[in-house]
Motif scaffolding. Structure first.
Motif, mmCIF file in Angstrom:
data_model
loop_
_atom_site.group_PDB
_atom_site.id
_atom_site.type_symbol
_atom_site.label_atom_id
_atom_site.label_comp_id
_atom_site.label_asym_id
_atom_site.label_seq_id
_atom_site.Cartn_x
_atom_site.Cartn_y
_atom_site.Cartn_z
ATOM 1 N N GLY A 62 -64.365 120.146 8.243
ATOM 2 C CA GLY A 62 -64.120 119.580 6.927
ATOM 3 C C GLY A 62 -65.164 119.801 5.863
ATOM 4 O O GLY A 62 -65.011 119.319 4.739
ATOM 5 N N THR A 63 -66.243 120.552 6.140
ATOM 6 C CA THR A 63 -67.391 120.617 5.234
ATOM 7 C C THR A 63 -67.265 121.657 4.124
ATOM 8 O O THR A 63 -68.194 121.843 3.343
ATOM 9 N N ALA A 64 -66.138 122.338 4.041
ATOM 10 C CA ALA A 64 -65.846 123.250 2.921
ATOM 11 C C ALA A 64 -64.341 123.181 2.704
ATOM 12 O O ALA A 64 -63.623 124.165 2.827
ATOM 13 N N LYS A 65 -63.868 122.012 2.377
ATOM 14 C CA LYS A 65 -62.445 121.711 2.505
ATOM 15 C C LYS A 65 -61.555 122.477 1.520
ATOM 16 O O LYS A 65 -61.958 122.826 0.423
ATOM 17 N N MET A 66 -60.345 122.683 1.983
ATOM 18 C CA MET A 66 -59.293 123.294 1.176
ATOM 19 C C MET A 66 -58.627 122.226 0.325
ATOM 20 O O MET A 66 -58.362 121.119 0.799
ATOM 21 N N GLY A 67 -58.357 122.542 -0.922
ATOM 22 C CA GLY A 67 -57.685 121.586 -1.770
ATOM 23 C C GLY A 67 -57.746 121.982 -3.228
ATOM 24 O O GLY A 67 -58.132 123.105 -3.585
ATOM 25 N N ARG A 68 -57.393 121.003 -4.090
ATOM 26 C CA ARG A 68 -57.324 121.267 -5.526
ATOM 27 C C ARG A 68 -58.130 120.283 -6.349
ATOM 28 O O ARG A 68 -58.068 120.312 -7.577
ATOM 29 N N ASP A 69 -58.903 119.410 -5.691
ATOM 30 C CA ASP A 69 -59.707 118.455 -6.448
ATOM 31 C C ASP A 69 -61.128 118.984 -6.634
ATOM 32 O O ASP A 69 -61.470 120.076 -6.183
ATOM 33 N N SER A 70 -61.954 118.182 -7.301
ATOM 34 C CA SER A 70 -63.301 118.639 -7.657
ATOM 35 C C SER A 70 -64.210 118.825 -6.456
ATOM 36 O O SER A 70 -65.239 119.504 -6.559
ATOM 37 N N MET A 71 -63.868 118.227 -5.313
ATOM 38 C CA MET A 71 -64.687 118.360 -4.105
ATOM 39 C C MET A 71 -64.178 119.449 -3.177
ATOM 40 O O MET A 71 -64.736 119.663 -2.103
ATOM 41 N N SER A 72 -63.141 120.152 -3.564
ATOM 42 C CA SER A 72 -62.610 121.245 -2.747
ATOM 43 C C SER A 72 -63.478 122.491 -2.916
ATOM 44 O O SER A 72 -64.007 122.764 -4.001
ATOM 45 N N VAL A 73 -63.584 123.259 -1.851
ATOM 46 C CA VAL A 73 -64.413 124.465 -1.837
ATOM 47 C C VAL A 73 -63.556 125.721 -1.824
ATOM 48 O O VAL A 73 -63.927 126.742 -2.410
ATOM 49 N N VAL A 74 -62.394 125.655 -1.173
ATOM 50 C CA VAL A 74 -61.501 126.811 -1.123
ATOM 51 C C VAL A 74 -60.101 126.392 -1.559
ATOM 52 O O VAL A 74 -59.715 125.219 -1.460
ATOM 53 N N ASP A 75 -59.343 127.380 -2.028
ATOM 54 C CA ASP A 75 -57.956 127.124 -2.417
ATOM 55 C C ASP A 75 -57.031 127.371 -1.232
ATOM 56 O O ASP A 75 -57.489 127.598 -0.105
ATOM 57 N N GLY A 76 -55.720 127.337 -1.473
ATOM 58 C CA GLY A 76 -54.764 127.493 -0.384
ATOM 59 C C GLY A 76 -54.772 128.849 0.267
ATOM 60 O O GLY A 76 -54.270 129.009 1.384
ATOM 61 N N ILE A 113 -63.280 131.631 3.371
ATOM 62 C CA ILE A 113 -63.761 130.892 4.538
ATOM 63 C C ILE A 113 -62.600 130.716 5.491
ATOM 64 O O ILE A 113 -61.496 130.349 5.082
ATOM 65 N N ALA A 114 -62.843 130.985 6.758
ATOM 66 C CA ALA A 114 -61.815 130.818 7.791
ATOM 67 C C ALA A 114 -62.458 130.199 9.012
ATOM 68 O O ALA A 114 -62.968 130.902 9.887
ATOM 69 N N ASP A 115 -62.485 128.890 9.056
ATOM 70 C CA ASP A 115 -62.958 128.151 10.237
ATOM 71 C C ASP A 115 -62.626 126.675 10.025
ATOM 72 O O ASP A 115 -61.964 126.308 9.043
ATOM 73 N N ALA A 116 -63.090 125.818 10.916
ATOM 74 C CA ALA A 116 -62.738 124.397 10.853
ATOM 75 C C ALA A 116 -63.271 123.697 9.616
ATOM 76 O O ALA A 116 -62.798 122.616 9.257
ATOM 77 N N SER A 117 -64.241 124.304 8.935
ATOM 78 C CA SER A 117 -64.790 123.649 7.750
ATOM 79 C C SER A 117 -63.772 123.519 6.628
ATOM 80 O O SER A 117 -63.925 122.674 5.751
ATOM 81 N N VAL A 118 -62.694 124.314 6.633
ATOM 82 C CA VAL A 118 -61.716 124.252 5.537
ATOM 83 C C VAL A 118 -60.708 123.123 5.725
ATOM 84 O O VAL A 118 -59.931 122.840 4.807
ATOM 85 N N MET A 119 -60.704 122.448 6.855
ATOM 86 C CA MET A 119 -59.718 121.393 7.084
ATOM 87 C C MET A 119 -59.926 120.241 6.101
ATOM 88 O O MET A 119 -61.015 119.657 6.052
ATOM 89 N N PRO A 120 -58.916 119.871 5.310
ATOM 90 C CA PRO A 120 -59.062 118.702 4.441
ATOM 91 C C PRO A 120 -59.245 117.420 5.240
ATOM 92 O O PRO A 120 -59.953 116.501 4.825
ATOM 93 N N ARG A 121 -58.573 117.350 6.398
ATOM 94 C CA ARG A 121 -58.802 116.254 7.329
ATOM 95 C C ARG A 121 -58.670 116.818 8.733
ATOM 96 O O ARG A 121 -58.009 117.841 8.959
ATOM 97 N N ILE A 122 -59.281 116.156 9.665
ATOM 98 C CA ILE A 122 -59.266 116.612 11.046
ATOM 99 C C ILE A 122 -57.849 116.511 11.609
ATOM 100 O O ILE A 122 -57.083 115.619 11.247
ATOM 101 N N THR A 123 -57.480 117.467 12.457
ATOM 102 C CA THR A 123 -56.166 117.436 13.076
ATOM 103 C C THR A 123 -56.155 116.515 14.286
ATOM 104 O O THR A 123 -57.193 116.253 14.901
#
Length: 539
Positions: free
Chosen positions: A477-491, A503-513
């Motif tokens: 979750g430390t480089a999360k995917m999303g559209r808000d100001s705290m997002s690091v990557v897009d869809g 980025i392609a690893d677990a850091s892009v998860m907006p929340r843990i699965t």
């Protein structure tokens, strides 16, 4: 046929060795793509890009070779923990855990954590993937789309269900056919908390409030089949895929807002590698944000404090750290568990009325895992089984931050486990439910006594939770995917504000699965490769 197959493997191994030795002497050319990290997601990305013979790919791995018994033999998985194939990150002392520290074990080897973990294949719940789609605004992350990806990547060696499972894919997945009778008894015992038994855990079970089943594992013919072995290794005899081990990425090279390569330590010196098309970070939830921040991508104020030139203000880098805590419930057995010790059964469940997704999950097996504090208090018998419970979606969030501007400066990890009061209350409920299952009539023939925690209440149960919490090593979750100001990557997993970087690893998860995170990381790698190929006309 077995001899022929073994001969074929030997020939391929020799071709790989010779080809990679040659490629390692030809490192001055630019590559089309550089993938940093040969772990679960990075191995997928490298394979999918290198399938096009016109594309050159450099795959950099900080760790070493995976062809050792500690990796290949499933029952030796635990011998990697704390050893040379483990980064063994240590989080800061946590007041919510009575000032204990947690070690966040992470693979430092070809295959990354898929080479040292417990091999459990858990896809993530339907609601997780639909949440990813909502956060990113990208339907390609929806459960319906991801289920098709799973069917494509699996080589399922159990009874086939065409609606859920796939055959012929790179990831060999099989049910635990050596499950101990106590594993099957636990699946049946789960009914005492209203949990239904399923034939396998990666189908309809993950579309509703929960269920119990014998675990699926990435084991093929008795050997671990990591993401690296499934994806990258089979094509390493090709001239367009260069794989370097003991090559530690130190920084990104960024020119005028575009990632053009990386700086890495390799064979005793610092080298620069150039990428004409893209750089992909697949270094995990600790190292990916570290490399971003060292390269000037992060919170501008903090970077300036460390005298790191700001390239892009991305305040979410290193934030949103999530993990699954593991809470141990252990029973003594009258004799040694003779079956596969990698974990035999899994269960997901909810306490909320009308819940469409599980609040808790647990794995059961002959794993002697407990915190030193719990062992000192209760003891740990030689023969036992455990049920290790967790919250599927804890609310507590942590931080990964730099301690200095140099690549050799360590990161500081504030995991903040149990910092949200809701998590502590839920953990108590989780323990109560697990004890009810473990002490159910179906399991009584398999144990002589409950070892821990026993019938604790109130402050004593809270103490047990704080003293006994361990980690499932699912940091994300430390480089999360999303559209808000705290997002690091897009869809499409592109880093905001920087061209040529994903980025392609677990850091892009907006929340843990829900459950183990390895299988979702395979999907993240597949999705990254899809987006890259589409962007560069490689389809």
């Amino acid at each position: 046929m077995l001899l022929d197959h073994a001969h074929t493997d030997d020939v391929h191994d020799r071709r790989v060795r010779d080809n990679q030795a040659r490629l390692a002497t030809e490192l001055t050319r630019p590559y089309d793509f550089i993938v940093c990290g040969a772990g679960t997601s990075g191995s997928v990305v490298a394979r999918r890009l290198a399938e096009d013979p016109a594309v050159s790919v450099l795959l950099l791995e900080a760790g070493g070779d995976d062809d050792v018994p500690a990796v290949t033999e499933p029952d030796l998985w635990h011998t990697n923990l704390g050893g040379p194939r483990d980064w063994a990150f240590v989080a800061e002392p946590n007041a919510n855990l009575n000032n204990r520290t947690l070690t966040l074990n992470t693979g430092r080897v070809l295959g990354g954590s898929s080479s040292i973990n417990v091999m459990c294949w858990a896809r993530g719940h339907r609601d997780d993937w639909d949440h990813f789609a909502d956060e990113s605004g990208h339907l390609a992350w929806s459960y319906a789309a991801v289920r098709d990806i799973y069917r494509r990547v699996e080589h399922w060696r159990g009874q086939c269900e065409s609606a859920y499972r796939g055959r012929g894919g790179p990831m060999c997945v099989e049910p635990n056919t050596d499950a101990h009778p106590a594993n099957r008894a636990a699946v049946e015992a789960a009914h005492v908390i209203g949990v239904e038994a399923f034939d396998h855990p990666n189908g309809a079970l993950l579309e509703g409030p929960g269920g119990a089943a014998i675990a699926d594992n990435i084991i093929c013919n008795g050997k671990r089949r990591s993401a690296f072995r499934a994806y990258a290794y089979p094509i390493m005899d090709r001239p367009n895929l260069t794989v370097l081990t003991n090559a530690e990425v130190r920084r990104l090279r960024i020119n005028r807002g575009r990632a053009v390569g990386v700086e890495a330590s390799f064979r005793g010196r610092i080298r620069e590698f150039t990428a004409d098309c893209e750089v992909v970070l697949s270094m995990g939830a600790i190292h990916t944000p570290k490399i971003l921040m060292l390269s000037g991508l992060g919170d501008a104020g903090r970077l300036r404090q460390l005298q790191i030139p700001v390239v892009a203000h991305l305040p979410g880098v290193g934030r949103n750290l999530q993990n699954h805590l593991a809470f141990s419930c252990i029973w003594e057995m009258p004799s040694r568990w003779p079956a596969d010790p990698v974990g035999g059964s899994v269960m997901f469940w909810s306490r909320g009325d009308g819940k469409d997704s599980p609040e808790f999950f647990a794995c059961q097996g002959a794993l002697k895992l407990a915190s030193p504090e719990s062992i000192a208090r209760f003891g740990l018998p030689e023969t036992c089984f455990g049920i290790y419970g967790s919250l599927t979606h804890p609310r507590s969030r942590g931080i990964v931050e730099l301690t200095g501007p140099a690549p050799d400066d360590p990161v500081r990890i504030h995991e903040n486990a149990l910092s949200d009061p809701h998590d502590l209350a839920q953990a108590a409920t989780c323990i109560e439910d697990i004890r009810e299952v473990g002490n159910a009539p179906e399991l009584r023939p398999y144990f002589t006594r409950e070892v821990m925690p026993g019938d604790l209440k109130g402050d004593e149960l809270t103490r047990y939770l704080r003293d006994g919490a361990m980690t499932y090593w699912h940091q994300c979750g430390t480089a999360k995917m999303g559209r808000d100001s705290m997002s690091v990557v897009d869809g499409a997993l592109k880093v905001y504000g920087i061209a040529g970087l994903r980025i392609a690893d677990a850091s892009v998860m907006p929340r843990i699965t829900a459950g183990n995170t390895m299988a979702p990381c395979v999907v993240i790698g597949e999705r990254a490769a899809e987006e890259i190929k589409r962007a560069h006309g490689l389809e």
